[in-house]
Write an enzyme that holds these catalytic residues in place. Sequence first.
Site: not given
Length: 220
Positions: A18, A37, A133
């Site tokens: 992302g 992460k 979102d």
Amino acid sequence: MVKDDIIKVDDGCIVGRGAHAIVYKVQHNGLALAVKKIVFRGQDNKRLEIMKREVETLYMIKHINLVSILGYSVAKDYGLIFTRYMEKGSLHDILHRNIPSPAWNVRLKIAHGIAQGLKYLHYDCDPPIVHRDIKPQNILLDAEMEPHISDFGTANIRNLAEDSYTHSDFPWQKLSARIAGTAGYMAPECAYATEPSRTFDVYSYGVVLLELITRKKSVS
């Protein structure tokens, strides 16, 4: 709490990327985990703030149609968020990649599950939460094709915006409100509204419904 000194995250399989994180699939005591992460170094603490918001929110919520946190860990330059691995990937995957199109009854199940998750966030949480979102990439599907809303890094907790919500385990300062969302799924009023509203998520959900029905991307 799952700790990163137990799991070698970088030895896992990358299952997603992302704007702010990489997601790995790892095995821990026979359990498949998804580990997000988030690297902080050189990001002026923006990513650290996003992680703080996501962890704070995930510990507040518990619903079958929302991702559940299993633990988290913060190091000097990065943080890890541990959740259950979702076998079927994201709604975006099943709609737009080389996977057979889900049957209509499955699509209805997915649509209903997303709606139930949003209803919980908007009306059953105290304080209410606006996700900000909602999009197919943030809807994860388990082995039974049950949807789970994920990625709460830009969520707005209504009382946090008023600086009236505190939690002793998370003594983090109030995060500033800013425009959040993804082009094609954002409600028009996001550009001028002074405070996030449930209508932001309702608009995004409507776009996701159209995509679920037509299998056409909102944005090419």
